[in-house]
Design a protein around this motif. Structure first.
Motif, mmCIF file in Angstrom:
data_model
loop_
_atom_site.group_PDB
_atom_site.id
_atom_site.type_symbol
_atom_site.label_atom_id
_atom_site.label_comp_id
_atom_site.label_asym_id
_atom_site.label_seq_id
_atom_site.Cartn_x
_atom_site.Cartn_y
_atom_site.Cartn_z
ATOM 1 N N SER A 159 48.517 24.146 30.120
ATOM 2 C CA SER A 159 47.726 25.370 29.998
ATOM 3 C C SER A 159 47.258 25.804 31.377
ATOM 4 O O SER A 159 47.065 24.977 32.279
ATOM 5 N N LEU A 160 47.063 27.122 31.524
ATOM 6 C CA LEU A 160 46.587 27.667 32.795
ATOM 7 C C LEU A 160 45.578 28.773 32.506
ATOM 8 O O LEU A 160 45.864 29.704 31.742
ATOM 9 N N VAL A 161 44.401 28.659 33.114
ATOM 10 C CA VAL A 161 43.393 29.706 33.049
ATOM 11 C C VAL A 161 43.159 30.190 34.479
ATOM 12 O O VAL A 161 42.918 29.386 35.375
ATOM 13 N N VAL A 162 43.260 31.510 34.683
ATOM 14 C CA VAL A 162 43.044 32.100 36.004
ATOM 15 C C VAL A 162 41.839 33.039 35.908
ATOM 16 O O VAL A 162 41.769 33.864 34.989
ATOM 17 N N GLN A 163 40.906 32.898 36.846
ATOM 18 C CA GLN A 163 39.720 33.756 36.889
ATOM 19 C C GLN A 163 39.666 34.486 38.223
ATOM 20 O O GLN A 163 39.919 33.890 39.283
ATOM 21 N N ALA A 164 39.342 35.773 38.165
ATOM 22 C CA ALA A 164 39.248 36.583 39.385
ATOM 23 C C ALA A 164 37.991 36.205 40.173
ATOM 24 O O ALA A 164 37.007 35.732 39.616
ATOM 25 N N GLY A 165 38.043 36.436 41.497
ATOM 26 C CA GLY A 165 36.910 36.099 42.356
ATOM 27 C C GLY A 165 36.701 37.134 43.448
ATOM 28 O O GLY A 165 37.236 38.250 43.398
ATOM 29 N N TYR A 166 35.944 36.753 44.459
ATOM 30 C CA TYR A 166 35.559 37.652 45.539
ATOM 31 C C TYR A 166 36.045 37.120 46.888
ATOM 32 O O TYR A 166 36.218 35.908 47.074
ATOM 33 N N LEU A 167 36.239 38.038 47.849
ATOM 34 C CA LEU A 167 36.488 37.695 49.257
ATOM 35 C C LEU A 167 35.564 38.535 50.129
ATOM 36 O O LEU A 167 35.230 39.672 49.787
ATOM 37 N N LYS A 168 35.205 37.987 51.283
ATOM 38 C CA LYS A 168 34.355 38.721 52.222
ATOM 39 C C LYS A 168 35.222 39.594 53.120
ATOM 40 O O LYS A 168 36.138 39.116 53.776
ATOM 41 N N ASP A 169 34.922 40.877 53.142
ATOM 42 C CA ASP A 169 35.676 41.847 53.929
ATOM 43 C C ASP A 169 35.232 41.771 55.392
ATOM 44 O O ASP A 169 34.047 41.974 55.684
ATOM 45 N N PRO A 170 36.168 41.467 56.336
ATOM 46 C CA PRO A 170 35.764 41.357 57.745
ATOM 47 C C PRO A 170 35.352 42.690 58.351
ATOM 48 O O PRO A 170 34.685 42.726 59.380
ATOM 49 N N ALA A 171 35.736 43.813 57.725
ATOM 50 C CA ALA A 171 35.371 45.119 58.270
ATOM 51 C C ALA A 171 33.932 45.496 57.918
ATOM 52 O O ALA A 171 33.180 45.993 58.759
ATOM 53 N N SER A 172 33.531 45.233 56.654
ATOM 54 C CA SER A 172 32.195 45.636 56.209
ATOM 55 C C SER A 172 31.221 44.478 56.081
ATOM 56 O O SER A 172 30.008 44.682 56.034
ATOM 57 N N GLY A 173 31.743 43.253 56.009
ATOM 58 C CA GLY A 173 30.884 42.090 55.820
ATOM 59 C C GLY A 173 30.427 41.919 54.379
ATOM 60 O O GLY A 173 29.603 41.044 54.096
ATOM 61 N N ARG A 174 30.957 42.713 53.450
ATOM 62 C CA ARG A 174 30.555 42.640 52.047
ATOM 63 C C ARG A 174 31.546 41.822 51.238
ATOM 64 O O ARG A 174 32.731 41.738 51.568
ATOM 65 N N MET A 175 31.070 41.224 50.144
ATOM 66 C CA MET A 175 31.939 40.505 49.218
ATOM 67 C C MET A 175 32.622 41.532 48.310
ATOM 68 O O MET A 175 31.959 42.371 47.688
ATOM 69 N N ILE A 176 33.947 41.488 48.238
ATOM 70 C CA ILE A 176 34.731 42.473 47.494
ATOM 71 C C ILE A 176 35.466 41.778 46.350
ATOM 72 O O ILE A 176 36.161 40.784 46.552
ATOM 73 N N LYS A 177 35.315 42.320 45.120
ATOM 74 C CA LYS A 177 36.019 41.778 43.951
ATOM 75 C C LYS A 177 37.514 42.042 44.123
ATOM 76 O O LYS A 177 37.926 43.160 44.436
ATOM 77 N N GLN A 178 38.328 41.028 43.893
ATOM 78 C CA GLN A 178 39.757 41.132 44.163
ATOM 79 C C GLN A 178 40.624 41.349 42.923
ATOM 80 O O GLN A 178 41.732 41.844 43.026
ATOM 81 N N GLY A 179 40.172 40.967 41.769
ATOM 82 C CA GLY A 179 41.013 41.103 40.582
ATOM 83 C C GLY A 179 41.983 39.936 40.431
ATOM 84 O O GLY A 179 42.132 39.095 41.321
ATOM 85 N N LEU A 180 42.656 39.887 39.302
ATOM 86 C CA LEU A 180 43.600 38.795 39.005
ATOM 87 C C LEU A 180 44.922 38.995 39.736
ATOM 88 O O LEU A 180 45.423 40.118 39.823
ATOM 89 N N PRO A 181 45.519 37.927 40.244
ATOM 90 C CA PRO A 181 46.867 38.040 40.833
ATOM 91 C C PRO A 181 47.885 38.328 39.732
ATOM 92 O O PRO A 181 47.740 37.866 38.602
ATOM 93 N N TYR A 182 48.928 39.085 40.067
ATOM 94 C CA TYR A 182 49.917 39.454 39.051
ATOM 95 C C TYR A 182 51.231 39.829 39.731
ATOM 96 O O TYR A 182 51.296 40.047 40.946
#
Length: 404
Positions: A159-182
Motif C-alpha cells: 500500500s502507498l499513501v501520499v500526502q501533499a506538503g510545503y516548500l519554502k520559496d527562496p524568492a519570497s521566504g514563504r512556505m508554499i503548498k506544492q500539491g500531490l506529485p502526478y
C-alpha cells in the motif's frame, strides 16, 4: 580464327555499358561503339575483367564517426577503398532512416529509436532503480483536484499513501503548498533520484549537473518558460520534495508501515531559463528510512524502455508492473479485466468497455517496443508468461554493500 558475331543491342546488359551505348546512339560511330561494348560485355561475363566501380566521393560521408573511420586512407589503397564504400553505404542507410524518422510523430519516433537501442547489448549505465512499492502502487496519473491533499493506492500486499506538503520559496521566504506529485515526469524523477542514491550508495544526492542531461536523455528538449520542460520537471520535483509517504507491507501474519518523507532536505529551486546559472546549492537528502527500504526493495529497470513511454504515466506503470511481475513467475498466470481495472483504472472514471479499449491501445504501444513479448491480451484479461522477463532485458539487481 573466326571473329565473334556482331553484337545486338540486347547483348549489352550492364547499366554503365548501356549508358555509353545510348550516348553514342545516332552518331556515325555507333556501330563501332556497339562492337566495342559487346566485346567488353563478353569479357565481363567470362570474368576476364570486372565492372568498373563508381567514383568514390568522400563528400557523401558526413557523420563524425564515419569520417574518422576513413581518415588517413590514401588514393589507390584498394583495402582502404572498401572501407570508404562501406562508410558511404552506412551514411546512405542512416540518411534513409533519418528521413523516415522525420515523418513520424514525436511519440512514434521515440518508440522507433528505443526499439533500435534495445538491439544493443545491455550495460550498467542502462540499469536504473525504483522502489518496488512505487512501481506497483504508483502515483496519480493526472493532476489531482484542487485542494486534494492525499492519495491512496494499493496493489496485492503493498500500500502507498501520499500526502501533499510545503516548500519554502527562496524568492519570497514563504512556505508554499506544492500539491500531490502526478504524471509521467514525477515517476521519471523518482527513477532518477532512486538510481542516483543507489549508484553512489548514499542518501545525499547532488543534482546540479545531472537534471538537464537527464531531461535530454529522456528525449525531451530542455526549454524554459511557463510551459517549458524545465518548469514541468521543476513542478514535479517540488511536489515530490514536499510530499510525505506511508508505505505499507503485509507479510501474511505481520504488517509493516513505514512513515517517511522520501526527500528529507531540498536545497534547489531550478531556474526557468535553461542557460541561467544556479545561485544556490543543488542538493537533496533522501530520508534514511526510505533509503534503507529502497536498498531492500529496489526494482531494476532498463532505462532505455522508459524513454519510449516517457509521455504516458499509465504506460510507465504498465511496464514497471511487468518488470515486477514477470521475473517472479514460474508458470503462466492469467490476470482478469477486473483486476487490471483496479490496478490501472484507479484514476479513470469509465465503463469497463472503455477501460478495455484504453488498456488495449496502451498494450499495443508496449508490444511495439517489445515485439518478442509472449504475454498476450485475451477475452478475459491478460496472460503473463514467465519467460518474458528475459525479453525486458533487465538482469538481476546487484547487491549493494551496507553503508558503514
Amino acid at each position: 580464327m573466326k571473329p565473334p558475331p556482331a553484337p545486338s543491342e540486347t547483348d549489352i546488359r550492364d547499366p554503365d555499358l548501356r549508358a555509353e551505348m545510348e550516348q553514342a546512339r545516332g552518331t556515325p560511330e555507333f556501330a563501332d561503339v556497339l562492337r566495342y561494348l559487346g566485346t567488353k560485355q563478353r569479357m565481363r561475363d567470362s570474368g576476364q575483367i570486372q565492372p568498373s566501380q563508381p567514383r568514390l566521393n568522400l563528400d557523401q560521408i558526413r557523420d563524425p564517426d564515419l569520417l574518422k573511420r576513413v581518415e588517413g586512407i590514401k588514393p589507390g589503397d584498394r583495402i582502404g577503398e572498401h572501407s570508404i564504400r562501406a562508410a558511404i553505404d552506412e551514411q546512405a542507410r542512416r540518411d534513409q532512416k533519418a528521413a523516415y524518422l522525420a515523418k513520424l510523430k514525436p511519440i512514434a519516433r521515440r518508440r522507433e529509436l528505443v526499439r533500435d537501442s534495445l538491439a544493443e547489448p545491455f550495460s550498467d549505465e542502462n540499469r536504473y532503480f525504483v522502489h518496488s512499492v512505487l512501481a506497483t502502487c504508483g502515483l496519480p496519473y493526472k493532476k489531482p483536484a484542487e485542494g486534494q491533499g492525499e492519495y491512496l493506492s494499493e496493489y496485492g500486499r503493498s500500500s502507498l499513501v501520499v500526502q501533499a506538503g510545503y516548500l519554502k520559496d527562496p524568492a519570497s521566504g514563504r512556505m508554499i503548498k506544492q500539491g500531490l506529485p502526478y504524471g509521467p515526469k514525477a515517476r521519471l524523477l523518482m527513477l532518477h533520484i532512486c538510481t542516483m542514491a543507489l549508484r553512489q550508495n548514499t542518501n545525499e544526492i547532488e543534482i546540479a549537473d545531472s537534471m538537464s542531461a537527464f531531461i535530454r536523455e529522456l528525449g525531451f528538449e530542455v526549454t524554459g518558460g511557463a510551459r517549458g520542460t524545465i518548469s514541468q520537471f521543476k513542478e514535479q520535483l517540488h511536489r515530490l520534495a514536499a510530499s510525505r509517504m506511508q508505505i505499507g507491507l503485509w507479510k501474511g501474519d505481520t504488517t509493516t508501515t513505514i512513515s517517511t518523507q522520501p526527500i528529507e532536505a531540498f536545497d534547489v529551486w531550478l531556474p526557468t531559463d535553461p542557460d541561467q546559472k544556479m545561485l544556490w546549492n543543488t542538493r537533496l537528502i533522501m530520508d534514511e528510512k526510505f533509503f534503507r527500504t529502497l536498498k531492500v526493495h529496489a526494482l531494476p529497470v532498463d532505462m532505455r524502455t522508459m524513454r519510449a513511454f516517457a509521455h504516458s504515466a499509465k504506460q510507465i506503470d504498465m511496464v514497471l508492473w511487468l518488470f515486477a511481475r514477470l521475473n517472479q513467475l514460474e508458470k503462466p498466470v492469467p490476470i482478469s479485466w477486473a483486476t487490471l481495472k483496479t490496478q490501472f483504472g484507479r484514476d479513470i472514471q469509465s465503463r469497463d468497455r472503455k477501460f478495455r479499449q484504453s488498456f488495449s491501445d496502451d498494450w499495443k504501444a508496449i508490444e511495439e517496443v517489445f515485439p518478442k513479448l509472449r504475454t498476450r491480451l485475451t477475452d478475459n484479461g491478460i496472460l503473463l508468461h514467465p519467460g518474458d522477463g528475459d525479453v525486458l532485458l533487465v538482469p538481476a539487481k546487484r547487491v549493494l554493500p551496507a553503508r558503514k
